[in-house]
Enzyme design. Structure first.
Site, PDB file in Angstrom:
ATOM      1  CD  GLU A   1      -2.485   1.612   2.537  1.00 58.10           C
ATOM      2  OE1 GLU A   1      -2.526   0.732   3.409  1.00 58.10           O
ATOM      3  OE2 GLU A   1      -3.093   2.695   2.614  1.00 58.10           O
TER       4      GLU A   1
ATOM      5  CG  ASP B   1       6.849   8.756  14.326  1.00 59.71           C
ATOM      6  OD1 ASP B   1       7.772   9.594  14.345  1.00 59.71           O
ATOM      7  OD2 ASP B   1       5.666   9.061  14.087  1.00 59.71           O
TER       8      ASP B   1
ATOM      9  CG  ASP C   1       6.787  14.141  16.900  1.00 64.63           C
ATOM     10  OD1 ASP C   1       5.838  14.044  16.133  1.00 64.63           O
ATOM     11  OD2 ASP C   1       7.297  15.235  17.215  1.00 64.63           O
TER      12      ASP C   1
END
Ligand code: SF4
Ligand SMILES: [Zn+2]
Lengths: 451, 555
Positions: B174, B242, B244
């Site tokens: 995807e 991830d 951040d």
């Protein structure tokens, strides 16, 4: 039937069946149901124990008692049969929906774990490993010397005595012991976890779990394709009754006739939301943002309360767009909300979280979800309770329960304090809290919709 | 002034001989505000030798007939953007920046000047790049975006001739696009590099996300959904992380939220070092790619075959292995190291990374103990009243015992001394030193991203729409040298291309820009070793299969 190693049956040690295949046993219809109910008692009590946050030792004790009270057969030789039959009956009962499967899988796995821990000797444990065909070799002496220090460090870090050269370690791909990895209970090097003999439970539990998980799917297929129809006069009614009698409603469908509109939200949040949801609701109003865990917990709850998808989107959009802008809301968050309503992704309806699930969640930095009774510091909890209108007397009772880790009881006492009314059933689900609260308020305040 | 926060409006310098180009104001304004309309004219500056290339070799979007980089789909000439109605405060801002610009460089700078355009490098570190614009982006996708590398990577060797290749592999991946009109396209899939490339060039997405490989082509998922069985399900996905910077707001004082600067960036360096080492040494992974997220954090892609096939539960266990923060918004403590010793992973992270960066960098740069408010936050983390009282007493005294030493360092040494030795010895207070260091430095992962196979993550080499910076790979072996404020921006890259004109093929163009280095790193340190082991794995699993077949035949 496949009890573990037939010679165990003659010993005083309880056998630990692996339930690999259905037993070719004759069962009286009566026993079919009674055995199942006995086993359910065990599983249900374990589930309550876990939601109280009982630690492993407490759970071990609890399970031991439960087994003694419920799983004995008047004839000791029948114990094993009762065990196996009841397990397979419950498989039928709990294979039928995703949620039922999940619950059964986690409870049966927990039961297996504690029973394995209750096995008294390493020989018995090794026998179970052999039964599962676990291919692991013990770490050799030479290799042990090389990692001795690290193993000692791990042992100290989990409060255990340092290993000696006689202790057996298995070298296992880390993927096969996820719970030991997650809790940093093993030394991991280059993809291999060094699993101590007393941690082998983790290995067998993983095996057990994956076998059972697959088996439940198969049973479900068989159930829908043949058994349900074949047994519609005999077993099917029993099976269908068994699951509802013990699990209670899952609140996945909003209450009939109950629709909540956005403008009422603030008011009902104040009057009828349990603390966990009230807190999220207020945080959302204040910060115009919630992290993933918070969005799930509150979003599904609101769905259960009766907020329709369109209203839910409008509600979340109104808040989030103040912080991240309407565009980002549509891009990054709207999907998740539709997902909760089964409109995206897997298209299955997501069920609102139960107290047990919320209590066992692990909110991290920036997270506001979880159960305040468990996850707040004492100071923050007191402040939140007094904002809810809990008086000093009741507050001490609540805090007392919290200290003893009876979070749902603490929540029940809170409910009683703010509603000046009893709640005999206890709080098991935030949506139940809400419904019970609304009932009381409606009966108190006969003019409907008065605000 | 903090160099990173200094904002200098940088005019976009454009080549001569083109349709009118607009100069843009500082990106701090929410909308692109054309400042001055410049009509380039040959008379403005002397053509330098390098500039005497034929007109058609220029890199700027040019009229369709002259478009050089995609003859199939000519680009439109950049239209003159209509001047948006500006609120008056915006106008003021524009004026101010212009004035500064004029002061620093003289009004002539507003004109297009060959010298100026060729040497903007020194300035770039300081300036915030121009807000990104879809014409530039189209350009970037046309000239620089490494489609074939991404395709090779995402094919994991299945694009070859080997009989063990799964030709459907790439097509089940995807991709999702965020377009500039805020349309969000999920479940895009492609069967070849060319298809991927042409779709991206046509749609010109502001953001490209990469999702999992599904059991079936995600674009056709509905067709499969009809068939009842839930066959549309993710089957492979890199293990991703991830990190951040906005999750560190309680431990940095220089900026907050989406902002980052060189003072707080070491927190990301710590994260990369700690996680990378553990992924390799503990979990045994080899093919790991770290990428700057374009603004305030970093992404990590673990691409080993074993990593791609982890179940959600196994992913969660790794994420939890890395998790030290058990606190949440409403509890007091963020880090609690209650056990009598640290797990070897934590101990190694502490001695090899955390302690050093805390004491040498963050303590000073964040002024962690400089004011009462800040040191109280630290004292709160020490539950022993007698210790905190003693320290507070020392720190409240106005006069400084030593002028030469930084106040943060002095106080930290005092704290350590008191907790680790002397009269409080044996109370087990030592670990509070560790807890403090962990609280202020240890990586904070977005757990949800790592735990689920179907989480999307921005593709490397995307351009961040807010900063215009390219999401370039970061070499974990030299991550302390990585400077987020020096990462190439879209406009900078286009300028670099402009300087040399176009030679023709993409590789060449890439090499001449500051992106070249990143691409070379990506290929040599990540892609090549990865494809090599994909090939070996494919070979051996294919042989095993053959062997198996042989065995069953000979029965
Ligand atoms: S006990 Fe249940 S309803 Fe009450 S606050 Fe906790 S999670 Fe919410
Ligand atoms: Zn900063």
């Amino acid at each position: 039937m496949q009890p573990l190693r037939s010679h165990h049956q003659n010993d005083a040690i309880p056998a630990l069946p692996l339930y690999r295949s259905a037993p070719p046993l004759e069962v009286r219809l009566e026993d079919f149901e009674l055995y199942a109910i006995d086993r359910l008692r065990v599983l249900k009590a374990m589930s309550d124990g876990l939601s109280r946050g009982k630690n492993p030792e407490e759970m071990e004790k609890l399970v031991k008692g439960l087994l003694r009270a419920n799983m004995r057969h008047p004839q000791a030789s029948e114990d094993v049969n009762k065990d196996i039959i009841s397990h397979f009956v419950l498989r039928l009962v709990y294979c039928r929906t995703e949620d039922l499967r999940k619950w059964f899988l986690s409870m049966e796995t927990a039961l297996f774990r504690y029973r394995f821990l209750l096995l008294t000797s390493n020989d018995h444990r090794r026998a179970v490993m052999a039964e599962f065909n676990l291919p692991y070799k013990a770490v050799s002496n030479a290799e042990y010397e090389g990692v001795k220090d690290k193993l000692g460090q791990v042992a100290r870090s989990i409060g255990q005595p340092p290993p000696t050269a006689n202790d057996i370690f298995y070298k296992v791909p880390f993927e096969e012991v996820p719970e030991l990895v997650a809790n940093r209970k093993v030394y991991i090097h280059k993809g291999y976890a060094y699993v101590a003999m007393n941690q082998v439970v983790s290995l067998v539990v993983t095996q057990f779990r994956s076998h059972l998980s697959k088996a439940l799917i198969l049973t479900n297929r068989k159930w829908t394709s043949t058994i349900r129809e074949q047994e519609k006069d005999r077993l099917t009614p029993i099976v269908e009754a068994l699951s509802t009698s013990y699990l209670g409603p899952d609140y996945s469908q909003p209450r009939e006739s109950a629709e909540i509109s956005i403008k009422d939200l603030d008011q009902i949040a104040k009057s009828s939301f349990p603390l966990c949801m009230r807190h999220l609701f207020e945080k959302l109003r204040e910060d115009h943002h919630l992290k993933h865990g918070g969005r799930m917990q509150l979003g599904l709850f609101l769905k259960g309360v009766g907020l329709k998808l369109d209203d839910a989107l409008a509600f979340w959009r109104a808040e989030f767009s103040q912080k991240v802008g309407a565009e980002r809301f549509e891009k990054e968050y709207a999907y998740g909300i539709r997902h909760n309503y089964g409109k995206e992704g897997k298209r299955t309806d997501y069920t609102p979280f139960s107290c047990q699930k919320i209590i066992s969640s692990t909110p991290g930095v920036g997270d506001n979800h979880g159960c305040p009774f468990r996850h707040f510091s004492e100071e923050n909890l007191r402040a939140a309770l007094s904002r809810m209108g809990v008086g000093t007397r009741a507050m001490e009772d609540v805090m007392d329960k919290v200290r003893n880790r009876h979070y749902q009881i603490a929540c029940t006492l809170t409910f009683e304090a703010v509603h000046s009314s009893t709640c005999d059933a206890g709080i098991n689900h935030p949506n139940q809290y809400f419904i019970d609260s609304q009932k009381i308020l409606q009966s108190k305040n006969q003019s409907p919709g008065g605000s | 002034m903090d160099p990173v926060h200094r904002r200098i409006a940088r005019a976009d310098i454009r080549l001569r001989g083109f349709p009118p180009i607009l100069l843009y104001a500082s990106p701090s304004s929410r909308h692109e505000i054309p400042l001055v309309q410049v009509v380039p004219s040959l008379s403005l500056s002397l053509p330098s030798p390098r500039r005497s290339r034929p007109f058609t070799h220029s890199l700027l979007p040019s009229p369709p007939s002259l478009s050089f980089f995609d003859s199939r789909r000519p680009l439109h000439a950049p239209q003159l953007l209509p001047l948006p109605k500006r609120p008056s405060n915006c106008l003021a801002e524009v004026k101010e920046t212009m004035t500064r610009e004029e002061c620093e460089n003289g009004p002539a700078d507003m004109l297009i000047d060959g010298n100026k355009a060729r040497a903007p490098r020194e300035k770039q570190g300081n300036s915030v790049p121009d807000k990104f614009n879809s014409n530039y982006l189209k350009f970037y996708y046309g000239k620089l975006f490494p489609f074939s590398d991404i395709f090779k990577w995402m094919s994991y060797g299945n694009d070859g001739k080997h009989p063990g290749c799964d030709q459907t592999y790439f097509g089940r991946r995807e991709f999702s696009f965020t377009l500039d009109n805020d349309i969000y396209l999920r479940f895009q899939s492609f069967t070849s590099a060319a298809e991927l490339e042409s779709s991206i060039q046509e749609k010109c997405p502001f953001k490209i996300d990469i999702g999992p490989v599904y059991s079936v082509d995600p674009a056709k998922r509905h067709a499969y959904a009809q068939s009842g069985d839930n066959v549309f399900t993710p089957v492979e996905r890199e293990l991703i992380f991830d990190i951040d910077m906005s999750d560190y707001d309680d431990v940095r004082y220089c900026c907050s939220g989406a902002d980052v600067c060189l003072e707080c960036w070491p927190l990301m360096t710590v994260a990369i070092k700690v996680i990378d080492t553990a992924l390799r040494d503990d979990f045994g992974f080899n093919h790991i790619l770290w990428v700057y997220s374009g603004r305030r954090g970093v992404h990590c892609w673990v691409c080993d075959r074993k990593a791609r096939r982890l179940s959600n539960e196994q992913r969660a266990s790794i994420a939890d292995y890395f998790r030290v923060y058990k606190g949440n918004e409403n509890s007091d403590k963020k880090v609690s190291l209650t056990s009598p010793a640290l797990h070897p992973f934590l101990a190694r992270s502490y001695t090899e990374v955390l302690e050093g960066i805390f004491e040498e960098k963050l303590l000073l740069s964040q002024n962690i103990l400089a004011t009462e408010e800040r040191y109280e936050k630290i004292l709160d983390m020490i539950p022993d009243e007698s210790v905190t009282a003693e320290l507070r007493g020392k720190w409240q005294e106005k006069r400084q015992s030593s002028i030469s030493n930084d106040i943060n360092v002095v106080r930290w040494e005092q704290l350590k001394q008191l907790l680790q030795s002397g009269k409080h010895k044996g109370k087990g207070l030592r670990r509070y030193v560790e807890e403090i260091v962990f609280s202020f430095t240890y990586p904070r992962l977005d757990m949800e991203v790592s735990k689920h196979m179907n989480h999307l993550l921005k593709a490397p080499f995307c351009v961040h729409p807010k900063t215009g910076r390219v999401c370039v790979p970061i070499d974990p072996n030299s991550c302390e040298e990585f400077d987020p404020t020096a990462v190439p921006t879209l406009s900078m890259l286009l300028e670099e291309l402009n300087q040399g004109g176009v030679r023709g093929d993409v590789g060449d163009d890439l090499d001449r820009t500051s992106l070249g280095k990143s691409i070379r790193y990506f290929r040599s340190s990540f892609l090549q070793p990865l494809l090599k082991s994909c090939k070996e794995e494919m070979e051996s699993s294919y042989n095993a299969k053959l062997q198996q077949m042989k065995n069953s035949l000979s029965w």
